[in-house]
Design an enzyme around this catalytic site. Structure first.
Site, PDB file in Angstrom:
ATOM      1  N   ALA A   1      -0.546  11.448  12.900  1.00 28.14           N
ATOM      2  CA  ALA A   1      -1.008  11.449  11.524  1.00 28.14           C
ATOM      3  C   ALA A   1      -1.381  10.045  11.065  1.00 28.14           C
ATOM      4  O   ALA A   1      -1.961   9.873  10.001  1.00 28.14           O
ATOM      5  CB  ALA A   1       0.071  12.030  10.616  1.00 28.14           C
TER       6      ALA A   1
ATOM      7  N   ASN B   1       7.668  11.706  16.463  1.00 26.86           N
ATOM      8  CA  ASN B   1       7.420  10.717  15.419  1.00 26.86           C
ATOM      9  C   ASN B   1       7.133  11.406  14.084  1.00 26.86           C
ATOM     10  O   ASN B   1       7.977  11.445  13.201  1.00 26.86           O
ATOM     11  CB  ASN B   1       6.256   9.809  15.838  1.00 26.86           C
ATOM     12  CG  ASN B   1       6.043   8.659  14.881  1.00 26.86           C
ATOM     13  OD1 ASN B   1       6.625   8.617  13.814  1.00 26.86           O
ATOM     14  ND2 ASN B   1       5.214   7.711  15.265  1.00 26.86           N
ATOM     15  N   ASP B   2       5.959  11.998  13.954  1.00 30.37           N
ATOM     16  CA  ASP B   2       5.581  12.617  12.680  1.00 30.37           C
ATOM     17  C   ASP B   2       6.559  13.705  12.251  1.00 30.37           C
ATOM     18  O   ASP B   2       6.803  13.890  11.062  1.00 30.37           O
ATOM     19  CB  ASP B   2       4.175  13.228  12.788  1.00 30.37           C
ATOM     20  CG  ASP B   2       3.117  12.148  12.940  1.00 30.37           C
ATOM     21  OD1 ASP B   2       3.385  10.998  12.561  1.00 30.37           O
ATOM     22  OD2 ASP B   2       2.022  12.459  13.439  1.00 30.37           O
ATOM     23  N   THR B   3       7.124  14.429  13.216  1.00 29.79           N
ATOM     24  CA  THR B   3       7.975  15.574  12.874  1.00 29.79           C
ATOM     25  C   THR B   3       9.336  15.151  12.331  1.00 29.79           C
ATOM     26  O   THR B   3      10.109  15.988  11.906  1.00 29.79           O
ATOM     27  CB  THR B   3       8.186  16.493  14.095  1.00 29.79           C
ATOM     28  OG1 THR B   3       8.694  15.703  15.167  1.00 29.79           O
ATOM     29  CG2 THR B   3       6.901  17.148  14.508  1.00 29.79           C
TER      30      THR B   3
END
Lengths: 101, 472
Positions: free
Chosen positions: B439, B399-401
């Site tokens: 995050a 997700n965040d990456t």
């Protein structure tokens, strides 16, 4: 402990810090976790400290200095044995792959 | 023969540690490096035991029991842990190491106080002992409580009597002042222990404050930054061991401890750079997780058949794995999917974000287990240059990456390098829900028209996708 001994220990301390800084330069991300885990196992060297404190103990009374030293011995050994074993497992998975190819 | 001759054994052990650490940094020599480290440790333990002269067999029994118990527990834990749980395990072992150093310090100080031996110590000796004991306790307890909290953050929560509690992330700006205040108090207490060497209350206060400091230190830091924190705590546990070396006047502890401390700091920095973050920002500017954005947008999910049709006949596919792949253990299904594509003449590569999963190298380990050839795992910078020509980007539990919000200047993700999945022709995302990542930022990529969401457990979805591909 006399002054000479202390200066000797401090010398070793400072030089080893510089050595540690120089040892690790470029590490591929793949190896970050194994390196951390391996270094962590080495920091279990405090097992030696626990052993030295236990060298004259014949019993482990509750809440005694001996009990602290014994707990330290067990925890440090877990750190050492578990740390090296887990690092070995990780490296086998990464390297085993490469060798097989 | 003078038993001091055994000290040469410590020298050899130190050399083994140096070579081991050096070799651990290079892919080909890493297994040898680990072996050297283990041999050095075995040698150090043997030398220590050989130097004792055993008055009582009870001593031998106690030492044997401690070593045996620790080795058994450590080995069983290391062998039984799942690959997904590896980062937590490293954090836990690290906490044990810190605790061991702190307990050695506690044992020594209580022995000196209980027996009254402290009054026999010379001026210099007393100061060296008490400063080393205080610092070892400080660093050791911070490492223990910090590592335990980091471990729980990596897991995401703790289960107590069947109820799941999410590990909190909390830290307003003023908490940094509290932390500074606690640190100053500990230094003050350290001074007091030297002023009144026979009073053990000061030592107990140092232990208590250090334990609290460790928790406050890790509490504000978001889960995404945990690898950096664990690496820093690893460095601290080395320093704690070095201080312990000053207490008992032993060179091998000082060498191994300070070397690990310094090397750990360098590694922490390397890891920060991989995430394009400054260590100071990671530690003192709270990041992520604290105020989660409420997800209000919706996206219609796709089913595996649709995705299989889209993937039919493409010429380039990049697979971007994340923690979700680790949790559902679907690396074998991912590989099967890649095999089918390759059989149809499609080029398949894996884009590995440096902090994908919960630790650097996490994805490499999992994919290696599924026998994915090493050269197909491409690091972020190299894969990004070819994302534009990629037909399908398959994001498995990340997700965040891959969150384009990282390119903006605002929000917790600002400035973090990402894999440019959004540059691919079609983006397929396998994920349980639209929920935010570590995050705590909503991901615009999910809502783009070219994105297909496969909602569900990674393993189940990948299995269905593979069977749909076979039916085509």
């Amino acid at each position: 402990m006399d002054l000479i001994t202390l200066i000797g220990l401090i010398t070793v301390f400072i030089l080893a810090i510089f050595l540690g800084f120089e040892l690790i330069t470029k590490v591929p991300p793949t190896l970050h976790t194994p390196l951390m885990s391996g270094a962590n196992a080495i920091s279990g060297i405090t097992v030696v400290g626990a052993l030295i404190l236990l060298k004259d103990s014949t019993a482990i009374p509750f809440m005694s200095p001996e009990m602290f030293a014994f707990s330290a011995l067990v925890l440090a050994t877990i750190n050492v044995v578990g740390g090296f074993a887990v690092t070995n497992r990780m490296l086998n998975m990464i390297a085993g792959k490469r060798g097989g190819k | 023969m003078d038993p001091a001759i055994w000290d040469i054994g410590y020298l050899i052990a130190s050399i083994l540690f140096i070579l081991g650490l050096k070799k651990l940094g290079h892919p080909r020599t890493a297994p040898t490096g680990n072996l050297y480290g283990a041999m050095g440790m075995l040698l150090a333990v043997i030398v220590t035991i050989a130097q004792m002269d055993f008055g009582a067999t009870d001593t031998l029994l106690i030492i044997g029991a401690g070593l045996g118990l620790g080795a058994l527990i450590g080995y069983v834990m290391a062998v039984r842990v799942q690959m997904t749980g590896m980062p937590e395990m490293v954090a836990l072992f690290n906490g044990f190491g810190g605790a061991a150093s702190a307990l050695v310090a506690a044992s020594e100080v209580f022995k000196l106080i209980d027996s009254g031996e402290w009054s026999d110590l010379g001026w210099l000796e007393l100061r060296v002992a008490w400063i080393a004991i205080g610092l070892s306790a400080l660093v050791g307890w911070v490492t223990l409580t910090g590592s335990l909290l980091a471990m729980m953050k990596l897991k995401g929560g703790v289960e107590i009597f069947g109820t799941w509690y999410r590990t909190p992330t909390w830290g307003p700006e003023w908490l940094n002042y509290i932390k500074a205040l606690i640190l100053i108090s500990i230094i003050g207490l350290l001074y007091m222990t030297i002023e009144q060497p026979g009073n053990q209350d000061y030592v107990i206060a140092i232990i208590a404050l250090s334990s609290i400091l460790g928790i406050l230190f890790v509490l504000p830091i978001g889960g995404a930054d945990m690898p950096v924190v664990v690496s820093l705590l690893n460095s601290l546990s080395g320093i704690a061991a070095a201080f312990t070396g000053f207490i008992i006047g032993n060179n091998v502890l000082i060498i191994a401890g300070s070397m690990v401390g310094a090397a750990g700091l360098i590694l922490t920095n390397i890891m920060c750079k991989a995430m394009n973050r400054e260590l100071i920002d990671v530690l003192f500017k709270s990041f992520g997780g604290s105020d989660k954005e409420q997800v209000t947008r919706t996206k219609v999910g796709s089913d595996p058949e649709e995705v299989a049709m889209v993937c039919d006949g493409i010429s380039k596919c990049v697979i971007i794995p994340g923690y979700g792949m680790a949790v559902s253990q679907c690396q074998h299904q991912v590989r099967e999917f890649a095999d089918i594509l390759e059989a149809n003449g499609c080029e398949v590569k894996y884009g590995i974000h440096p902090v994908a999963g919960r630790m650097p190298g996490h994805m490499n380990v999992l994919l290696a287990e599924a026998s994915v050839p090493y050269e197909k795992l491409i690091e972020m910078d190299d894969i990004n240059s070819e994302m534009g020509e990629c037909d399908v980007a398959l994001v498995v539990g990340a997700n965040d990456t891959v969150n384009p919000a990282a390119r903006s200047d605002e929000g917790p993700l600002a400035g973090m390098p990402i894999i440019d999945a959004d540059k691919a022709g079609v983006v397929v995302i396998v994920k349980r829900s639209l929920s935010v990542g570590y995050a705590g930022v909503d991901n615009d990529l999910f809502y783009e028209d070219k994105t297909m969401m496969l909602f569900g457990d990674g393993k189940q979805m990948m299995t269905e996708l593979v069977s749909s591909m076979k039916e085509l």
